[in-house]
Enzyme design. Structure first.
Site, PDB file in Angstrom:
ATOM      1  N   LYS A  77     -12.791  -1.958   6.039  1.00 41.92           N
ATOM      2  CA  LYS A  77     -11.313  -2.687   7.101  1.00 41.92           C
ATOM      3  C   LYS A  77     -11.869  -2.651   7.895  1.00 41.92           C
ATOM      4  CE  LYS A  77      -9.072  -3.197   3.486  1.00 41.92           C
ATOM      5  NZ  LYS A  77      -7.907  -2.083   2.626  1.00 41.92           N
ATOM      6  N   TRP A 129       0.646  -0.814  -0.150  1.00 43.79           N
ATOM      7  CA  TRP A 129      -0.393  -0.219   0.346  1.00 43.79           C
ATOM      8  C   TRP A 129       0.980   1.152   0.243  1.00 43.79           C
ATOM      9  CZ3 TRP A 129      -4.446  -0.616  -2.188  1.00 43.79           C
ATOM     10  CH2 TRP A 129      -5.036  -1.649  -2.173  1.00 43.79           C
ATOM     11  N   ASP A 141      -1.759   6.622   6.803  1.00 42.91           N
ATOM     12  CA  ASP A 141      -3.003   5.513   5.796  1.00 42.91           C
ATOM     13  C   ASP A 141      -3.778   4.281   6.763  1.00 42.91           C
ATOM     14  OD1 ASP A 141      -4.694   3.983   4.343  1.00 42.91           O
ATOM     15  OD2 ASP A 141      -3.540   3.263   2.715  1.00 42.91           O
TER      16      ASP A 141
HETATM   17  C1  PLP Z   1      -7.633  -1.673   1.194  1.00 41.43           C
HETATM   18  C2  PLP Z   1      -6.096  -0.387   0.931  1.00 41.43           C
HETATM   19  C3  PLP Z   1      -6.082   0.277   0.425  1.00 41.43           C
HETATM   20  C4  PLP Z   1      -6.956   0.554  -0.123  1.00 41.43           C
HETATM   21  O1  PLP Z   1      -8.496   1.132  -0.506  1.00 41.43           O
HETATM   22  P1  PLP Z   1      -9.790   1.938  -1.187  1.00 41.43           P
HETATM   23  O2  PLP Z   1     -11.325   1.945   0.014  1.00 41.43           O
HETATM   24  O3  PLP Z   1      -9.903   0.237  -2.023  1.00 41.43           O
HETATM   25  O4  PLP Z   1      -9.720   1.626  -1.972  1.00 41.43           O
HETATM   26  C5  PLP Z   1      -5.162   0.860   0.922  1.00 41.43           C
HETATM   27  N1  PLP Z   1      -4.395   1.163   2.008  1.00 41.43           N
HETATM   28  C6  PLP Z   1      -5.059   0.244   2.919  1.00 41.43           C
HETATM   29  C7  PLP Z   1      -3.062   0.316   3.989  1.00 41.43           C
HETATM   30  C8  PLP Z   1      -5.416  -0.779   2.822  1.00 41.43           C
HETATM   31  O5  PLP Z   1      -5.753  -1.631   3.887  1.00 41.43           O
END
Ligand code: PLP
Length: 360
Positions: free
Chosen positions: A196, A102, A172
């Protein structure tokens, strides 16, 4: 019959109590005669849902009043672009730490907007650790430093917020926000895709220090402008109302569990149980440096990859779903977010011991 335990990395398990409440409120929300899905986002019913969700999130994380909370579309991936568009503030360079898949995606998107300086990378060791803070090569011209506190795919988590002087930290936290207490005041921007650890897909939550917004790069679409979205209370256009509502129910559920201190203790106990079972088995293996092991996403391999298929099939029959690892890492991955009870992890650990006895 009890529901199986769902170890999906995302979209992921939600608290059963939340699903049941949503079911009970599906046709008629609080006597309104409407489903939340059918309401105007500007009507008093939905506005009360939206405001309550923000208030509960602020309470859970003790978010200072100098921070805006946004509920935006585009998931976490849209933030990979929104961050440089909003945070460069006249600068042309930004720092990024590379600790997994990521991080890499955030870096490649940021390169469309600025000169990216990768302060350190653990790619050479397959993202199984985090480069020590004193090895980071920070750029004094950087507008901000971006990192990924929990790498969902690699199972690597940075527990401490690093000290980088006055440079705003952008994080993030898609797969770890709300898993434990967090000192928001040490961070400039926090963002997380909802699917998540927060709610259904279709939304990102952005928590942002208000002095950092309002200086977008030329040509930034209104939808990508934090200040414009903040001014409109995330309702410049129609927001993802149903996801916002479910997220609000999750926040209430978290408060009823005792808040983030209680969740943190519970999550640590769950992770400890699974790592201990892996480490002591002599059959299963987790490759991550113990100092940086994730509480949320735990990848592991079996001693013989030919056993992967039978493992997944038997796990499924035993009521343990979605344990297949990410295609880039292989093996298994157990995601054990807030909504995964300790009983689910115990069931997994028992199954793993039994499988080993029969196949090891
Ligand atoms: C799942 C995830 C993303 C992407 O998320 P989307 O909502 O599908 O764009 C980005 N960063 C991390 C750490 C993730 O786990």
């Amino acid at each position: 019959m009890p529901r199986p335990y769902n170890f999906s990395a995302g979209p992921a398990v939600l608290p059963q109590a939340v699903l049941e409440q949503a079911q009970a409120e599906m046709l008629d929300w609080h006597g309104s005669g409407m489903s939340v899905m059918e309401m105007s986002h500007r009507g008093k019913e939905f506005v009360s849902i939206a405001e309550q969700a923000e208030a509960d999130l602020r309470e859970l994380l003790s978010i200072p009043t100098t921070y805006k909370v946004l509920f935006l579309q585009g998931g976490a991936s849209a933030q990979f672009a929104m961050v440089p568009m909003n945070l460069l503030r006249g600068a042309t360079q930004a720092d990024y730490l590379n600790t997994g898949q990521w991080s890499k995606k955030a870096i490649s998107e940021a390169k469309k907007f600025c000169q990216v300086n990768v302060v350190a990378s653990s790619e050479a060791v397959n993202f199984t650790t985090v480069p020590a803070r004193d090895t980071w090569k920070c750029n004094p011209q950087a507008a901000y430093l971006h990192y990924t506190p929990n790498e969902t795919i690699n199972g690597v988590e940075i527990q401490e917020i690093p000290d980088v002087g006055g440079v705003p930290l952008v994080v993030d936290m898609s797969s770890t926000l709300l898993s434990r207490p967090l000192d928001v005041s040490k961070l400039g921007v926090i963002y997380a895709g909802a699917q998540k650890n927060i709610g259904p897909a279709g939304m990102a939550i952005v928590i942002i220090r208000e002095d950092l917004i309002g200086q977008t790069i030329a040509g930034t679409p209104t939808m990508f402008d934090y200040a414009a979205m903040a001014k409109e209370g995330s309702m410049y256009n129609t927001p993802p109302t149903y996801t916002w509502y479910i997220a609000g129910l999750v926040f209430q559920w978290l408060k009823a569990q005792g808040g983030l201190t209680a969740m943190g203790a519970r999550n640590q106990a769950k992770a400890d149980l699974l790592y201990k079972a892996i480490d002591e088995s002599g059959f299963y293996k987790n490759p991550v440096d113990p100092a940086y092991r994730s509480w949320m996403n735990i990848p592991f391999t079996l001693s013989d990859a030919a056993l992967d298929k039978p493992f997944l099939a038997e796990a499924k029959s035993a009521g343990l779903l979605a344990l297949s690892g990410h295609r880039s890492v292989g093996g298994m991955r157990a995601s054990i977010y807030n909504a995964m009870p300790l009983e689910g992890v115990k069931a997994l650990v028992d199954f793993m011991a039994d499988f080993q006895k029969r196949h090891g």
